[in-house]
Write an enzyme that holds these catalytic residues in place. Sequence first.
Site, PDB file in Angstrom:
ATOM      1  CG  HIS A 288       3.635   7.920  -2.165  1.00  0.00           C
ATOM      2  ND1 HIS A 288       4.393   6.814  -2.968  1.00  0.00           N
ATOM      3  CD2 HIS A 288       3.245   8.772  -3.310  1.00  0.00           C
ATOM      4  CE1 HIS A 288       4.734   7.142  -4.082  1.00  0.00           C
ATOM      5  NE2 HIS A 288       4.181   8.249  -4.400  1.00  0.00           N
ATOM      6  CG  ASP A 289       5.129   4.553  -0.385  1.00  0.00           C
ATOM      7  OD1 ASP A 289       4.395   3.757   0.939  1.00  0.00           O
ATOM      8  OD2 ASP A 289       4.612   4.708  -1.409  1.00  0.00           O
TER       9      ASP A 289
ATOM     10  N   GLY B 116       7.766  10.511  -3.498  1.00  0.00           N
ATOM     11  CA  GLY B 116       7.608   9.378  -2.766  1.00  0.00           C
ATOM     12  C   GLY B 116       8.826   8.606  -2.777  1.00  0.00           C
TER      13      GLY B 116
END
Length: 339
Positions: free
Chosen positions: A155-156, A173
Amino acid sequence: VFEEKKEGTSFIHPTAIVHPNAVIGQGVSVGPLCTIGPSAKLGNGCQMHPSSHIFGNTELGSHCVLMTGAVVGDDLPGHTVIGCNNIIGHHAVVGIKCQDMKYKLGDECFLDVGDNNEIREFTSIHRSSKSLDRTLSYQVIGDNNLIMGSCHIAHDCKIGNNNIFANTTLLAGHVIVEDYVHTGGATVVHQFCYIGSFSFIGGGSVVSQDVPKYMMVSGDRAELRGLNFEGLRRCGFQVTEARRQYCDMPFSKVYLMELTLQGKHLEMTEIIKSLRTAYRKIFMPSNTHSMGFDDRLSEVEHNEDLGSVPAVCSMLQSIRDSFTENRRGICKFRQWSSS
């Protein structure tokens, strides 16, 4: 299956499940046992091989290919946007819910992928973890990347352009990867690390701190091993870094065969020579007790010759940025003497 349609018309296999609200472009091929959800949009010329699936608010640009078993999108708030001419490999999953424990079900989450990327088999690319600030928490992958089999992008993350991730490269992440980065197989990158443009990470490395631009690292934990000369030469290193070295601009840069500087042309070999000299002054000083690390950076910055080379300035800025607040510092290095 894909040869039975006429040019400009779409073919949907009788066993495919396509929601009537889905938007299907011209010349699309949908193979057996595929699924297309109600909010999906497929651009012209897309191909879905048998048992590939598109869920949620997902948009595919023109001429994308989903290989057998590929899954794109998820039934979550937010969206997954895939650009044009992308290949999603066998059993890859792209744009699904992240594995961040802080993610709250119902929050919007996003993934944007650019054009001309090849995402190989069994790769997983997740959406962002939250939507409080889409400039800080937003999953983005640029153009012309090769992401080999069984890679993971959590994520991200923000991935630039023209990168090559070898098999089983794992990005935690919030990792930022700039442009023309090459990772060896089984590379692991710690969350919140920055990987600078034109850098190389050796196979099996565990990267727990930032990798500055143009450098090679390897090991567990990864250490600086010098400049990525071969990578720079292969790219015909010629970058107009001066236009963006101190400002927040997209990773994409304009590449030229030569760099014009103060009325003279710096050939590729001269730029690499300047980078080598700057690297040695910073990381391989003749007298390790004479100046501290920050002083050596300042010495190179104020050097009349080196300080005027944009590529050197960009490398220095990449190093300094790694020591700002909320950054992890650069990978460790050994104080070898250049003498």
